[in-house]
Design a protein around this motif. Structure first.
Motif, PDB file in Angstrom:
ATOM      1  N   LEU A 317       0.822  -1.207   0.000  1.00 54.55           N
ATOM      2  CA  LEU A 317       0.000   0.000   0.000  1.00 54.55           C
ATOM      3  C   LEU A 317       0.857   1.258   0.000  1.00 54.55           C
ATOM      4  CD1 LEU A 317      -2.688  -1.227   2.539  1.00 54.55           C
ATOM      5  CD2 LEU A 317      -2.902  -1.064   0.067  1.00 54.55           C
ATOM      6  N   SER A 318       1.987   1.179  -0.673  1.00 48.94           N
ATOM      7  CA  SER A 318       2.893   2.313  -0.715  1.00 48.94           C
ATOM      8  C   SER A 318       2.775   3.103  -2.008  1.00 48.94           C
ATOM      9  CB  SER A 318       4.337   1.843  -0.556  1.00 48.94           C
ATOM     10  OG  SER A 318       4.691   0.956  -1.612  1.00 48.94           O
ATOM     11  N   HIS A 319       2.020   2.576  -2.984  1.00 53.27           N
ATOM     12  CA  HIS A 319       1.980   3.197  -4.308  1.00 53.27           C
ATOM     13  C   HIS A 319       0.755   2.648  -5.034  1.00 53.27           C
ATOM     14  CE1 HIS A 319       3.143   3.980  -8.505  1.00 53.27           C
ATOM     15  NE2 HIS A 319       3.987   4.877  -8.035  1.00 53.27           N
ATOM     16  N   PRO A 320       0.095   3.445  -5.889  1.00 51.86           N
ATOM     17  CA  PRO A 320      -1.086   2.934  -6.591  1.00 51.86           C
ATOM     18  C   PRO A 320      -0.815   1.665  -7.389  1.00 51.86           C
ATOM     19  CG  PRO A 320      -0.961   5.317  -6.824  1.00 51.86           C
ATOM     20  CD  PRO A 320       0.299   4.890  -6.149  1.00 51.86           C
ATOM     21  N   ASN A 321       0.323   1.588  -8.044  1.00 49.65           N
ATOM     22  CA  ASN A 321       0.609   0.406  -8.861  1.00 49.65           C
ATOM     23  C   ASN A 321       0.842  -0.839  -8.015  1.00 49.65           C
ATOM     24  OD1 ASN A 321       1.795   2.916 -10.536  1.00 49.65           O
ATOM     25  ND2 ASN A 321       0.982   1.367 -11.923  1.00 49.65           N
ATOM     26  N   THR A 322       1.564  -0.685  -6.890  1.00 50.66           N
ATOM     27  CA  THR A 322       1.748  -1.842  -6.011  1.00 50.66           C
ATOM     28  C   THR A 322       0.426  -2.226  -5.357  1.00 50.66           C
ATOM     29  OG1 THR A 322       2.421  -0.378  -4.193  1.00 50.66           O
ATOM     30  CG2 THR A 322       4.166  -1.310  -5.572  1.00 50.66           C
ATOM     31  N   PHE A 323      -0.418  -1.236  -5.086  1.00 48.65           N
ATOM     32  CA  PHE A 323      -1.746  -1.522  -4.538  1.00 48.65           C
ATOM     33  C   PHE A 323      -2.540  -2.377  -5.521  1.00 48.65           C
ATOM     34  CE2 PHE A 323      -6.175   0.477  -3.922  1.00 48.65           C
ATOM     35  CZ  PHE A 323      -6.596  -0.602  -3.151  1.00 48.65           C
ATOM     36  N   GLU A 324      -2.480  -2.039  -6.811  1.00 46.70           N
ATOM     37  CA  GLU A 324      -3.215  -2.810  -7.808  1.00 46.70           C
ATOM     38  C   GLU A 324      -2.655  -4.223  -7.944  1.00 46.70           C
ATOM     39  OE1 GLU A 324      -5.043  -1.355 -11.836  1.00 46.70           O
ATOM     40  OE2 GLU A 324      -2.968  -1.935 -12.242  1.00 46.70           O
ATOM     41  N   VAL A 325      -1.330  -4.334  -8.020  1.00 52.00           N
ATOM     42  CA  VAL A 325      -0.713  -5.654  -8.161  1.00 52.00           C
ATOM     43  C   VAL A 325      -0.991  -6.518  -6.942  1.00 52.00           C
ATOM     44  CG1 VAL A 325       1.470  -6.885  -8.365  1.00 52.00           C
ATOM     45  CG2 VAL A 325       1.070  -4.846  -9.742  1.00 52.00           C
ATOM     46  N   ARG A 326      -0.761  -5.950  -5.764  1.00 53.52           N
ATOM     47  CA  ARG A 326      -0.998  -6.716  -4.543  1.00 53.52           C
ATOM     48  C   ARG A 326      -2.482  -7.004  -4.348  1.00 53.52           C
ATOM     49  NH1 ARG A 326       2.753  -6.614  -0.546  1.00 53.52           N
ATOM     50  NH2 ARG A 326       1.304  -8.061   0.442  1.00 53.52           N
ATOM     51  N   GLY A 327      -3.336  -6.105  -4.826  1.00 51.20           N
ATOM     52  CA  GLY A 327      -4.770  -6.356  -4.738  1.00 51.20           C
ATOM     53  C   GLY A 327      -5.180  -7.568  -5.549  1.00 51.20           C
ATOM     54  N   ASN A 328      -4.612  -7.722  -6.740  1.00 54.82           N
ATOM     55  CA  ASN A 328      -4.907  -8.897  -7.552  1.00 54.82           C
ATOM     56  C   ASN A 328      -4.342 -10.166  -6.927  1.00 54.82           C
ATOM     57  OD1 ASN A 328      -6.319  -8.220 -10.244  1.00 54.82           O
ATOM     58  ND2 ASN A 328      -4.822  -6.582 -10.028  1.00 54.82           N
ATOM     59  N   ALA A 358      -2.961   5.989 -22.763  1.00 56.82           N
ATOM     60  CA  ALA A 358      -1.644   5.451 -22.387  1.00 56.82           C
ATOM     61  C   ALA A 358      -0.566   6.175 -23.174  1.00 56.82           C
ATOM     62  CB  ALA A 358      -1.606   3.952 -22.657  1.00 56.82           C
ATOM     63  N   ILE A 359      -0.497   7.506 -22.971  1.00 60.23           N
ATOM     64  CA  ILE A 359       0.393   8.337 -23.785  1.00 60.23           C
ATOM     65  C   ILE A 359       1.684   8.698 -23.060  1.00 60.23           C
ATOM     66  CG2 ILE A 359      -1.485   9.300 -25.158  1.00 60.23           C
ATOM     67  CD1 ILE A 359      -1.531  11.710 -23.328  1.00 60.23           C
ATOM     68  N   ASN A 360       1.747   8.456 -21.764  1.00 57.99           N
ATOM     69  CA  ASN A 360       2.986   8.731 -21.033  1.00 57.99           C
ATOM     70  C   ASN A 360       3.020   7.863 -19.777  1.00 57.99           C
ATOM     71  OD1 ASN A 360       1.204  10.133 -19.216  1.00 57.99           O
ATOM     72  ND2 ASN A 360       1.437  11.971 -20.473  1.00 57.99           N
ATOM     73  N   ARG A 361       4.208   7.751 -19.207  1.00 54.96           N
ATOM     74  CA  ARG A 361       4.387   6.963 -17.991  1.00 54.96           C
ATOM     75  C   ARG A 361       5.101   7.835 -16.972  1.00 54.96           C
ATOM     76  NH1 ARG A 361       6.672   2.494 -19.987  1.00 54.96           N
ATOM     77  NH2 ARG A 361       8.804   3.198 -19.622  1.00 54.96           N
ATOM     78  N   VAL A 362       4.472   8.012 -15.821  1.00 53.88           N
ATOM     79  CA  VAL A 362       5.022   8.922 -14.814  1.00 53.88           C
ATOM     80  C   VAL A 362       5.500   8.183 -13.571  1.00 53.88           C
ATOM     81  CG1 VAL A 362       3.624  10.871 -15.603  1.00 53.88           C
ATOM     82  CG2 VAL A 362       2.722   9.328 -13.854  1.00 53.88           C
ATOM     83  N   GLN A 363       5.348   6.860 -13.544  1.00 45.76           N
ATOM     84  CA  GLN A 363       5.775   6.094 -12.376  1.00 45.76           C
ATOM     85  C   GLN A 363       6.890   5.129 -12.784  1.00 45.76           C
ATOM     86  OE1 GLN A 363       5.001   2.687 -12.649  1.00 45.76           O
ATOM     87  NE2 GLN A 363       3.867   3.043 -14.538  1.00 45.76           N
ATOM     88  N   ASP A 364       7.617   4.655 -11.799  1.00 47.34           N
ATOM     89  CA  ASP A 364       8.745   3.769 -12.071  1.00 47.34           C
ATOM     90  C   ASP A 364       8.553   2.395 -11.436  1.00 47.34           C
ATOM     91  OD1 ASP A 364       8.943   4.493  -9.447  1.00 47.34           O
ATOM     92  OD2 ASP A 364      10.922   5.421  -9.602  1.00 47.34           O
ATOM     93  N   VAL A 365       7.307   2.073 -11.094  1.00 48.60           N
ATOM     94  CA  VAL A 365       7.037   0.763 -10.490  1.00 48.60           C
ATOM     95  C   VAL A 365       6.762  -0.265 -11.576  1.00 48.60           C
ATOM     96  CG1 VAL A 365       5.475  -0.524  -8.999  1.00 48.60           C
ATOM     97  CG2 VAL A 365       6.197   1.783  -8.358  1.00 48.60           C
ATOM     98  N   CYS A 366       5.855   0.066 -12.485  1.00 47.66           N
ATOM     99  CA  CYS A 366       5.521  -0.826 -13.590  1.00 47.66           C
ATOM    100  C   CYS A 366       6.123  -0.282 -14.882  1.00 47.66           C
ATOM    101  CB  CYS A 366       4.011  -0.967 -13.730  1.00 47.66           C
ATOM    102  SG  CYS A 366       3.214  -1.666 -12.260  1.00 47.66           S
ATOM    103  N   HIS A 367       6.167  -1.102 -15.866  1.00 46.53           N
ATOM    104  CA  HIS A 367       6.810  -0.730 -17.123  1.00 46.53           C
ATOM    105  C   HIS A 367       5.907  -1.019 -18.309  1.00 46.53           C
ATOM    106  CE1 HIS A 367      10.555  -0.041 -14.959  1.00 46.53           C
ATOM    107  NE2 HIS A 367      10.332  -1.190 -14.334  1.00 46.53           N
ATOM    108  N   ALA A 368       4.643  -0.702 -18.168  1.00 50.82           N
ATOM    109  CA  ALA A 368       3.697  -0.889 -19.268  1.00 50.82           C
ATOM    110  C   ALA A 368       4.092   0.033 -20.417  1.00 50.82           C
ATOM    111  CB  ALA A 368       2.278  -0.576 -18.807  1.00 50.82           C
ATOM    112  N   PRO A 369       4.039  -0.451 -21.652  1.00 46.50           N
ATOM    113  CA  PRO A 369       4.469   0.359 -22.797  1.00 46.50           C
ATOM    114  C   PRO A 369       3.502   1.496 -23.085  1.00 46.50           C
ATOM    115  CG  PRO A 369       3.495  -1.686 -23.547  1.00 46.50           C
ATOM    116  CD  PRO A 369       3.579  -1.788 -22.056  1.00 46.50           C
ATOM    117  N   ILE A 370       4.018   2.532 -23.715  1.00 49.54           N
ATOM    118  CA  ILE A 370       3.204   3.660 -24.144  1.00 49.54           C
ATOM    119  C   ILE A 370       2.539   3.303 -25.468  1.00 49.54           C
ATOM    120  CG2 ILE A 370       3.286   6.060 -24.936  1.00 49.54           C
ATOM    121  CD1 ILE A 370       5.592   6.511 -22.996  1.00 49.54           C
TER     122      ILE A 370
END
Length: 883
Positions: A317-328, A358-370
């Protein structure tokens, strides 16, 4: 061929490209076709349920602004405070958790917050700033002052989810939670989205629906984040939300939410890639108690790992992306509890309600392509290019300038551009100068002509014509909205061409009387009826003159022309009607079907913005009012209150069209994959191929589409929304002439394949090209010999190679994969029929890699699908056992 990943692979789809290893999807059990109802055992359901909307944003204030703008939050009319209807958004609290890494981004967020403080909307967003630079005044309107000492993401998330209503501290916890990220853009107002979501989650009293996934819809066939196909679930079911809305509002569907098309329910585990991502922060909607259950599981796992209690500043629960991954991962861990609670269904809207830029990436947790510009788009838009070439959408700092300059997304452009992926790369900006285009009404050229042949159906025609007239009534009463109702989205005039195809039961008179009665209470709509049949005169002339005297300048005009068909038969009636259609855009409709709300304006918007497409269709709900089993009240039918005609309705199934035009062109070689009553087409394109073939009595539409696709494989396209409710009854052509229709369809296929597949017009000696082989290919169960199946397989291979070669420059990579997978599935079906019907005679030749023997289709299946040896082994074992 269906695809499916394991759960870790599923999670990795949002972390970047992953392995292409797939397993075969097992069929999902059918979902019963029961209309949704409100759960009466909910304590908070005496009134509309409350919803907590939580939005996550980092360094993207302009994109957050566009998300907020796309919600179209209603403005409170202080002049009439008692004149507010029940509204979903009156029961919504919104919290926006922002993170800014520079002062410029922080200032951008403050600009948005100040703007919403100055506008009196029914929702007051609460901005929660992550980090020490947060201004205390940002929280003043909810009076929390120094309550949140820790400005970490976990603390802000806890506050956003657990604090009580801003206006009533004693209020109960919210019933539902909707998560959004700042790169989301809604294609309809928030109220409509919540009507779909809450109606889905309140499907029945057993709470079987676990989530509502806003960003998905039946047109999604590609996963942009993994660059792979994303096949839709099997055996999903369409459900109407009208009974739920009527119950919720204690009246007919609320004005702002009645234009929905319903939802689709499917077994969650039957989905793959995009369709099996249970915790989704990009538009996922859940019950509040289920979110708390997921959070509890994450806390427990974090505690076991590091000994910490509650929310952790590290971990899940430290970041939205980790919240989503850990939630799944948490959903996977508590899967047994969910199954025990029967929360096994997922819900999606039946039409696009949201896209993700999906035009830009502002976080460094996940690496989903643009996503690249145009990615996921299934039609070439001919609208003028925007002047955003100087703006790099991949740079959030560059987009910040758009906020400062007051530039906005052109929301109408997204409405008229279908996508096969929920993640897209198009950035469409509004023109800098808001110059309104002239909307001069030319009496001789209405916006659309609706073509209806009538043979019989006195019991149905009243509802059918009412559903068309109501398209104009709905348009008249839509609130003015400059954001999405520009020149592409207007309906000011309509022509209805009724063709009398030997009608002798009074159906046409019933239609006219129904129109007159319906429009008596609509003074701003001018109705003109002209009967061109021999010996007849213009009808209701006094009524017309009276309308003209009281309303010399009506807002919308409707002209009804009644024409006698030149000769018997549907094809002749349609050609006769086409000669009298005055608009270039013609919508088809049958006298026993019901036009879904918003159908005509949605198709008009698309056709006006995509001149390269000549025919656009839609989905259809097939229903019956004569079935005694599994019936629903007819309130599930559109416009049931305008023209009720039965007390019971049975939903048979939903006809879901192929969305990708190149793949649709391929599938049309096997069967008609577009529903005739749902289409809107360009009259000039139909005239160019000489209209309907009147020698064909039962499959005239299929022949027409095949002839059109000969010239351009991308000229026909279907939109992913319900356009028509198609009535099944004993007088349907498909019922009374089913054998003739099947024969004519096979002959049309044969003609199309001869023209499209043969290498030259004179080459008619191909042994695989025989109508018997085409019949076996279309319906392998009808094959009479193993040779017939082998020849059908050879024909299929010839069709695939020739189709791909001839349309090489027109097909997208995604469409090529769809075609190849479709071929693999057809080969597998042919091989399965071969061994089940003829295997006992040729057992020795059904081997994995055999190059001998007469079973060509078996070797072909082995070569093309080497990973399906388990299926082949199962078939061989079954054959041995039965032998």
């Amino acid at each position: 061929m269906a695809e499916e990943t394991d759960f870790i692979g599923l999670i990795s789809s949002f972390l970047g490209p992953a392995s292409d290893d797939v397993d075969r999807v097992s069929p999902a059990p059918a979902v019963s076709s029961v209309a949704p109802s409100i759960s009466k055992n909910n304590d908070d359901f005496d009134v509309l349920p409350s919803t907590r909307v939580v939005i996550f944003s980092k360094d993207r204030p302009w994109q957050l602004q566009q998300l907020m703008r796309s919600m179209k939050l209603p403005i409170i009319d202080n002049a009439s405070p008692d004149n507010h209807d029940a509204s979903f958004v009156q029961h919504v609290d919104m919290f926006i958790i922002c993170r800014a890494t520079t002062a410029d981004f922080a200032e951008g967020y403050e600009q948005i917050r100040q703007a919403y403080c100055q506008v009196d909307t029914q929702i007051k967003p609460c901005f929660l700033y992550e980090g020490e630079w947060m201004g205390r005044d940002a929280l003043d309107h909810v009076s929390i002052s120094d309550i949140i000492e820790n400005k970490s993401f976990s603390s802000l998330l806890e506050y956003a989810l657990n604090t009580r209503c801003a206006t009533d501290a004693a209020s109960p916890a919210p019933s539902f939670v909707m998560f959004l990220t700042d790169d989301c853009v809604l294609l309809d107002c928030l109220e409509v989205v919540l009507a779909h979501a809450i109606g889905s989650l309140q499907y029945d009293q057993k709470d079987r629906v676990f989530n509502f996934l806003t960003r998905l819809h039946p047109g999604i066939s590609r996963c942009q984040t993994r660059d792979c196909m994303s096949p839709s679930p099997r055996n999903w079911q369409y459900h109407s939300l009208i009974p739920y809305l009527n119950n919720a509002f204690n009246t007919d569907a609320h004005e702002s939410v009645k234009h929905h098309d319903g939802i689709y329910l499917y077994t969650t585990k039957s989905g793959s890639t995009e369709w099996n991502y249970p915790v989704d922060l990009s538009g996922g909607v859940y019950r509040y108690k289920d979110v708390q259950m997921i959070l509890k599981q994450i806390r427990t796992e974090d505690k076991d790992c590091n000994g910490k209690h509650g929310f952790s500043d590290q971990g899940g629960l430290s970041h939205p992306n980790t919240f989503e991954v850990r939630g799944n991962q948490a959903v996977l861990a508590i899967d047994n509890d969910l199954v025990a609670a029967r929360k096994t269904l997922s819900a999606v809207p039946s039409r696009p309600l949201m896209v993700v830029l999906a035009i830009n990436r502002v976080q460094d947790v996940c690496h989903a392509p643009i996503a690249g510009s145009g990615e996921g788009r299934v039609a070439q838009s001919t609208l003028t290019a925007n002047d955003n070439n100087s703006t790099d959408p991949t740079d959030p700092s560059a987009l910040l300038k758009l906020l400062l300059n007051g530039r906005n997304l052109d929301l109408e452009r997204y409405l008229s551009t279908p996508y096969n992926s929920s993640h897209i790369g198009d950035v469409f900006l509004c023109d800098q100068l808001n110059v309104s285009q002239s909307s001069e009404l030319q009496e001789l050229s209405p916006d659309v002509s609706v073509l209806i042949p009538v043979h019989r159906g006195v019991d149905f025609v009243s509802h059918s014509i009412a559903s068309i007239i109501m398209q104009c009534v709905d348009e008249l009463h839509q609130p003015l909205d400059d954001e999405t109702r520009g020149p592409q989205s207007s309906l000011s005039s309509m022509q209805i061409v009724i063709v009398d195809d030997r009608c002798d039961d009074g159906s046409i008179d019933v239609m006219i009387q129904s129109c007159k009665k319906l429009l008596d209470s609509q003074p701003n709509i001018l109705l003109m009826v002209f009967d061109h049949r021999e010996g007849q005169i213009t009808l209701h002339e006094e009524h017309q003159q009276q309308q003209k005297r009281h309303h010399p300048q009506p807002t919308i005009s409707i002209a009804i022309d009644i024409i006698a068909s030149k000769s018997p038969g549907v094809a002749s009636a349609l050609n006769t009607g086409l000669d009298h259609c005055r608009s270039e855009l013609v919508a088809r409709m049958d006298a026993d079907d019901i036009c879904a709300p918003g159908r005509l304006i949605s198709q008009l918007r698309f056709m006006r913005g995509n001149s390269s497409v000549n025919v656009v269709g839609a989905s259809a709900v097939i229903f019956s009012t004569k079935d005694d089993q599994d019936t629903n009240d007819c309130t599930i039918l559109p416009y049931h209150s305008v023209a009720p005609n039965s007390n019971q309705c049975h939903i048979v199934r939903t006809s879901l069209p192929v969305i990708d035009p190149g793949f649709l062109s391929w599938t049309m070689l096997f069967t008609c994959t577009i529903s005739h009553p749902t289409v809107m087409f360009r009259k000039s394109a139909i005239d160019e191929i000489r209209g309907y073939d009147e020698s064909i009595k039962c499959a005239e539409d299929y022949d027409l589409w095949l002839r059109m696709l000969e010239k351009d494989c991308r000229s026909i396209l279907c939109l992913p929304f319900v356009g028509v409710w198609h009535r099944k009854h004993k007088h349907n052509n498909s019922v009374t002439n089913s054998l003739a229709q099947k024969k004519e369809a096979n002959e049309a296929c044969y003609r199309a394949i001869c023209k499209k597949i043969l290498s030259s017009p004179d080459d008619e000696t191909d042994e695989s090209l025989d109508i018997e082989h085409i019949t076996a290919l279309k319906d392998p169960a009808t094959a009479t010999s193993l040779d017939s199946i082998n020849n059908a397989a050879r024909l299929l291979m010839n069709m695939e190679s020739t189709f791909l070669q001839k349309n090489d420059m027109c097909l997208t990579e995604h469409e090529i994969k769809l075609i190849q997978n479709d071929c693999n599935a057809r080969i597998g079906e042919l091989a399965t029929i071969a061994i089940s019907k003829f295997g006992k005679d040729y057992t020795d030749h059904f081997k994995f890699n055999s190059s001998e023997g007469p079973c060509y289709v078996w070797r072909l299946w082995s070569d093309r699908c080497p990973n399906e040896q388990f299926q082949r082994l199962s078939l061989l074992c079954h054959l041995t056992t039965t032998s």
